[in-house]
Write a protein that holds these residues in place. Sequence first.
Motif: not given
Length: 321
Positions: A190, A194, A198, A202-203, A205-207, A209-210, A250
């Motif tokens: 992961h 990343k 992204l 983006p949403a 991507y954040r999920e 990560g969780r 980024h």
Amino acid sequence: MDDDTDGQVRPRVAVSSCLTGQMVRFNGGHSRDRFISNELDLYVDWVPICPEMEIGLGTPRESLRLERSPGGPRLVTSGTRADLTGRIAMLAGERARTLDVDGYVFKARSPSCGVHGVPLYAGDVAVDRKNRGVFAARIIDAHPLLPVEDEGRLNDPLLRENFVERIFAHARLRALLGGDWHPRDLVAFHSRHKMQLLSHDPAAYREAGRIVARAGTLDRAELAAEYTYVFSTALAGKTSIGRHVNVLQHCVGMMSGRLDPVHRTDLAEVIASYQAGLVALSVPVTLLRHHARGEAAGYIRDQTYLRPCPDGLRLRNHVPV
């Protein structure tokens, strides 16, 4: 699974057999596609499928078409009007249950394999052209997150880029989860993906990560299933110039400590040129790859975003409009 010269895992991709040059078309010919046979062939392992041949129609044979009926589109022979819907649907169900591929390229506008724009007939009149082929529709319904395209749409540089990027990402995840992996391996996977995630969603991507943050507490099978779903969902999202610019900035930000003012300015100017539609995405990406060499920038250097598929495929070379 073997790696190619770019260190990429070779995707396994299902394909309509006629597109690889096999003589399986209704007229006894083929529909060999140049990109599939001459370019992508160097980097993927094909799984050729011709549903019409597999149900025993042979070649040459009557042409087929979709016909309107109260129960939904029917696949019939154009001359004798034999209804082949049930046989094709049964085959599609069998294929869908055992399909283990990273993507699928279907024959465009085929009444069995078309993904978009297949005409539907009422008598001899085409009443609309917004349908999928009977076989393709069932495969896609069974595998909604599988990267799918037809050879016609792969002539569009953006669609080609997106499809190829997705099949290589799917292949990397399949290679990881098919081996003797541990939660820390998924965390490392992961971490490398990343920026690529992204750039698509983006949403999601954040999920993702969780999910990875719970890697040490989730059951391994549950972890794999949850991550695969979110990973595939993220990659199905469309990239855009704005999302690419965000990711590029980024990356520059994470490298700022090792860039002198001149190099930071160079990168900023090239990214701005891409954003303005003056250069292709490959230009800022290549410059980033150059500056990310060495251990000090290892995190950026190892991002799959900078090399999502083999360089020999020459993607990301079109200027955005």
